[in-house]
Design a protein around this motif. Structure first.
Motif, PDB file in Angstrom:
ATOM      1  N   UNK A 182       6.741  -8.821  -6.998  1.00 20.99           N
ATOM      2  CA  UNK A 182       7.356  -7.778  -7.761  1.00 20.99           C
ATOM      3  C   UNK A 182       6.896  -6.543  -8.041  1.00 20.99           C
ATOM      4  N   UNK A 183       5.384  -6.694  -7.876  1.00 20.88           N
ATOM      5  CA  UNK A 183       4.526  -5.390  -8.235  1.00 20.88           C
ATOM      6  C   UNK A 183       4.095  -4.609  -7.017  1.00 20.88           C
ATOM      7  N   UNK A 184       4.206  -3.274  -7.122  1.00 25.64           N
ATOM      8  CA  UNK A 184       3.999  -2.313  -5.916  1.00 25.64           C
ATOM      9  C   UNK A 184       2.607  -1.687  -6.187  1.00 25.64           C
ATOM     10  N   UNK A 185       1.817  -1.665  -4.988  1.00 30.29           N
ATOM     11  CA  UNK A 185       0.680  -1.129  -4.954  1.00 30.29           C
ATOM     12  C   UNK A 185       0.536  -0.134  -3.820  1.00 30.29           C
ATOM     13  N   UNK A 186      -0.401   0.911  -3.889  1.00 28.97           N
ATOM     14  CA  UNK A 186      -0.473   1.735  -2.653  1.00 28.97           C
ATOM     15  C   UNK A 186      -1.694   1.864  -2.551  1.00 28.97           C
ATOM     16  N   UNK A 187      -1.976   2.039  -0.888  1.00 25.69           N
ATOM     17  CA  UNK A 187      -3.325   1.905  -0.343  1.00 25.69           C
ATOM     18  C   UNK A 187      -3.173   2.782   0.925  1.00 25.69           C
ATOM     19  N   UNK A 188      -4.576   3.255   1.195  1.00 23.88           N
ATOM     20  CA  UNK A 188      -4.677   4.262   2.373  1.00 23.88           C
ATOM     21  C   UNK A 188      -5.746   3.497   3.249  1.00 23.88           C
ATOM     22  N   UNK A 189      -5.215   3.590   4.657  1.00 28.29           N
ATOM     23  CA  UNK A 189      -6.231   2.954   5.685  1.00 28.29           C
ATOM     24  C   UNK A 189      -5.751   3.506   7.015  1.00 28.29           C
ATOM     25  N   UNK A 190      -5.759   2.419   8.205  1.00 25.88           N
ATOM     26  CA  UNK A 190      -5.656   2.735   9.314  1.00 25.88           C
ATOM     27  C   UNK A 190      -4.755   1.732  10.037  1.00 25.88           C
ATOM     28  N   UNK A 191      -3.932   2.415  11.057  1.00 30.36           N
ATOM     29  CA  UNK A 191      -2.850   1.725  11.772  1.00 30.36           C
ATOM     30  C   UNK A 191      -3.222   2.051  13.292  1.00 30.36           C
ATOM     31  N   UNK A 192      -3.450   0.986  14.108  1.00 27.34           N
ATOM     32  CA  UNK A 192      -3.783   1.140  15.562  1.00 27.34           C
ATOM     33  C   UNK A 192      -2.635   0.347  16.376  1.00 27.34           C
ATOM     34  N   UNK A 193      -2.275   0.562  17.343  1.00 27.73           N
ATOM     35  CA  UNK A 193      -1.366  -0.223  18.330  1.00 27.73           C
ATOM     36  C   UNK A 193      -2.550  -0.556  19.337  1.00 27.73           C
ATOM     37  N   UNK A 194      -2.825  -1.936  19.384  1.00 23.98           N
ATOM     38  CA  UNK A 194      -3.781  -2.233  20.134  1.00 23.98           C
ATOM     39  C   UNK A 194      -3.308  -2.832  21.327  1.00 23.98           C
ATOM     40  N   UNK A 195      -2.063  -3.115  21.424  1.00 23.51           N
ATOM     41  CA  UNK A 195      -1.281  -3.423  22.941  1.00 23.51           C
ATOM     42  C   UNK A 195       0.266  -3.332  22.486  1.00 23.51           C
TER      43      UNK A 195
END
Length: 265
Positions: free
Chosen positions: A67-80
């Protein structure tokens, strides 16, 4: 001083994490992906229950946990095709990071949670890992499984024009590495490592270092001869955490297979 006069460098003299960050680990990395932007995935995890992941764009990820919402910054890559690697340091706790391996084609996820805990590495810390499997948007029975398929394989990883390492996968639980070029040139060690088979010729590799308080989590895609992921941990001089993006060209060198039948006289 000739090369033959040099001794093994004491661990207290090894470069810290921030020094590695400036040595070019991402020159050959794959680009960021926006294919998941605007999507919300529900992860049904074996150990941690249900978690929602919202991809807000620009590398921003929201987690809904209990039920708790947290926000983060990072990376998303499509590897296949339909296979994504997402990694981020928690915005609500800089001593913790999360990696998601999202296989949308199979509806399977593997989650690696890393945290800095008291240990024997520099600064008295160690990067601990918890690995959890589950289904995406449904409680599927499929999972990414541990494998020994890399045992005996020797691979060179070239991260940039002046940064290269060699890996030798010794067993299901350990690998040897040496730095051929870069900030750690001449250094080598054997560390804990584990491998999961994600798809044929595509693997998740995680390792935990004994000297520098960090762990590495990468996808090894031998279909494309490419690795991508990150090193994350603690810089003992700056007294801060750091996540270093990594991406390399993978060069297969050879395979060693041990034959117990040859051991007896």
């Amino acid at each position: 001083m000739s090369a033959y006069d040099r001794d093994y460098v004491p661990s207290e003299q090894w470069p810290t994490l921030n020094v590695l960050d400036s040595s070019g680990f991402a020159a050959y990395n794959i680009p960021e992906s926006n294919a998941l932007d605007g999507r919300t995935l529900t992860l049904h995890l074996d150990s941690a229950g249900e978690m929602q992941v919202r991809f807000a764009g620009g590398g921003h990820v929201e987690l809904v946990e209990s039920g708790a919402v947290s926000r983060h910054t990072g990376s998303v890559k499509e590897v296949d095709t339909d296979l994504f690697l997402a990694h981020f340091v928690r915005g609500d706790n800089e001593l913790a990071s999360v990696v998601l391996v999202l296989d949308l084609a199979r509806g399977v996820v593997t989650v690696v949670r890393s945290s800095l805990v008291p240990g024997q590495a520099k600064g008295g810390l160690f990067a601990e890992e918890e690995v959890d499997g589950g289904g995406i948007d449904r409680d599927t029975t499929g999972r990414h499984l541990r494998t020994d398929e890399l045992v005996g394989r020797r691979v060179q990883y070239v991260y940039g024009p002046d940064n290269a390492y060699e890996h030798i996968y010794l067993s299901e639980n350990a690998y040897a590495w040496q730095c051929l070029a870069g900030a750690e040139k001449g250094l080598a060690d054997v560390d804990r490592a584990r491998v999961w088979r994600i798809r044929p010729d595509i693997y998740l590799l995680t390792w935990q270092e004994k000297v520098v308080p960090c762990d590495g989590i990468v996808i090894l895609n031998f279909r494309a001869n490419q690795s991508t992921g990150r090193i994350w941990g603690y810089d003992t001089e700056a007294k801060t955490t750091n996540a270093i993006a990594m991406g390399a060209r993978a060069i297969f060198l050879n395979q060693t297979d041990h034959d117990p039948s040859t051991w007896a006289e």
